[in-house]
Design a protein around this motif. Structure first.
Motif: not given
Length: 508
Positions: A357-376
């Motif tokens: 969520a923090v990554q997305a707030e900073r505009g890095d949607q690609l990193a946010a998506g990768a981190t969320l996939r890892k969380a899942l």
């Protein structure tokens, strides 16, 4: 007079659900005005009158409607609604809320008369001792709220139960300090015979003084607490008060004192918990190295032996907070490394979701998506369904926050399936209620309704409809359209009340 108690504990994600719902509500546009609240409450009252299958369900929603009418300033309507409540315990609860609202509006005379009526009614609870004690404690607090401290103290003395009397006095002292009567609050706290409850009062008074910027006074009050566990917690709260945090050096000095006090706690689990709280405070003060050092102290408490589950969970919570703090500071690599060291899978998944969520707030949607996939991935392999469901719930929340609603809805449904695996009816009910609240706050209204409709416990289901609608204050038409299709009296009464409550919260 009979009363059936159907209280429930709040699940781990409810606070997050409410916070998320508030965030969505604050950002919404074209919000309906306050003028829409009263018609909703009148409709809810009409629907409540049609509830014939369960008197407790009817009385509970009427109590809520009366309270909401009072909050909206319609005291005559609130009193009329309260008069319809058959359960006298619930009726006196409505009267107390109305009285406090009357006093807030400037009519203390009317408030005082209404609370006198409450006391007269409570006197008839003699054959149900615990209910009478609960009612007297709540009434004493209400009297303090309307400015009748002498009456509140008299009511506290009448409780009879020593612990109940102590709890009433604690509540009165906290109302006093919040109202600016520091001297009176300390005097009331000094009369509390139960040392632990007295410590709770002093801790609250110390926190209030800290919030007002009186660091020395707050420390002086906290110093009077005898129990080292509660004392360490009081010092921690002082340090993180916004007015104290402005002076980072002063805040860290208070935290060092809290650490010294925590070191004297004899119970290992209490000590680990105290250290965990202090670690969080170091993070709030921006001292990540200090937080890491305190985390090590938790392990030292159990040197030479495996960490008990409680201590391991505390350590995982701390590491989660550190990882999130690192992400917010812009150090994503270190944040992910810290998250990777978390031993509790549920906490690790939660940390990764927050980092995303923090990554997305900073505009890095690609990193946010990768981190969320890892969380899942982490959440999906958890074997204990009691941990798997909230882990999936946290990931779904994060997907909603980063704007991927399709993924959020999909994971919400996975969480619901994980909950339904349980054969523990109480756990399943509470977890589904939490899930419905989070879904509604995250914008998955249809999913929230589906979750609520699938609950077996009728009281929890009614409460779910209420909280789902509360989060939809900016989407009134969606709720009304839903009720038009399926407007059974219980559903309609609770949902309309929830919608009105959401509007009242927004109005404030």
């Amino acid at each position: 007079m009979t009363r059936i108690s159907r209280h429930r504990s709040i699940g781990p994600f409810v606070v997050l659900a409410v916070t998320l719902a508030a965030g969505f509500a604050a950002a919404a546009e074209n919000r309906p005005g306050a003028q829409d609240v009263l018609p909703l409450l009148y409709q809810a009252k009409d629907a409540a009158g049609a509830i014939t299958e369960d008197a407790h369900l009817r009385d509970t929603v009427l109590r809520g409607i009366a309270g909401a009418q009072a909050e909206a300033g319609r005291f005559d309507a609130a009193l009329d609604t309260a008069s319809l409540i058959a359960d006298e315990y619930l009726k006196t609860g409505a009267w107390r809320q109305i009285a406090v609202a009357q006093a807030r509006a400037g009519d203390r005379a009317a408030a005082g008369k209404l609370l006198d009526k409450v006391l007269q009614t409570v006197a008839a609870f003699k054959n149900v001792h615990l209910i009478r004690v609960e009612a007297l404690i709540a009434t004493a607090e209400a009297q303090a709220h309307i400015g009748d401290v002498p009456g509140a103290l008299k009511t506290a003395v009448s409780v009879g139960n020593l612990r109940g009397k102590a709890e009433a006095l604690r509540n009165i002292s906290l109302v006093q300090v919040k109202g600016g009567d520091l001297k009176g609050a300390l005097e009331t706290a000094d009369t509390i015979a139960d040392e632990k409850i007295k410590a709770q009062a002093l801790r609250g008074i110390a926190a209030a003084r800290a919030e007002a910027g009186d660091r020395d006074g707050a420390l002086q009050t906290a110093a009077g607490i005898r129990d080292p566990y509660l004392k360490a917690g009081a010092f921690r709260k002082i340090a993180v008060a916004p007015a104290i945090l402005k002076d980072r050096a002063a805040a860290l000095e208070v935290l060092k004192q809290a650490l010294d006090i925590a070191g004297t706690v004899q119970n290992e689990h209490e000590k680990a918990d105290a250290l965990g709280g202090i670690t969080m405070a170091f993070l709030a003060a921006g001292d990540v190295p200090g937080a890491f050092k305190t985390t090590a102290l938790i392990e030292n408490v159990f040197a030479g032996t495996p960490l008990p589950e409680v201590a391991a969970t505390t350590k995982s919570e701390v590491l989660r907070a550190i990882a999130i703090a690192q992400a917010r500071a812009g150090d994503n690599q270190r944040a992910l490394q810290t998250a990777g060291t978390i031993a509790t899978p549920y906490m690790q998944a939660s940390a990764l979701a927050e980092i995303a969520a923090v990554q997305a707030e900073r505009g890095d949607q690609l990193a946010a998506g990768a981190t969320l996939r890892k969380a899942l991935q982490v959440a999906a392999v958890i074997q204990d369904f009691a941990a798997k469901a909230p882990a999936l719930l946290g990931v779904a929340q994060a997907y909603a926050r980063v704007g991927d609603r399709a993924a959020a809805v999909k994971v919400f449904r996975q969480a619901r399936q994980a909950v339904r695996v349980s054969d523990d009816e109480r756990y399943r009910t509470n977890a589904l209620l939490d899930l419905a609240m989070v879904q509604s706050g995250a914008g998955d209204f249809s999913g929230a309704v589906e979750t609520a409709d699938g609950m077996q416990d009728v009281y929890a289901k009614a409460h779910a409809w209420r909280v789902i609608a509360t989060a939809q204050d900016a989407h009134r038409e969606q709720v009304l359209s839903w009720l038009a299709k399926d407007g059974a009296p219980v559903k309609k009464a609770y949902a309309l009340l929830g919608l009105a409550e959401g509007l009242l919260q927004t109005k404030r």
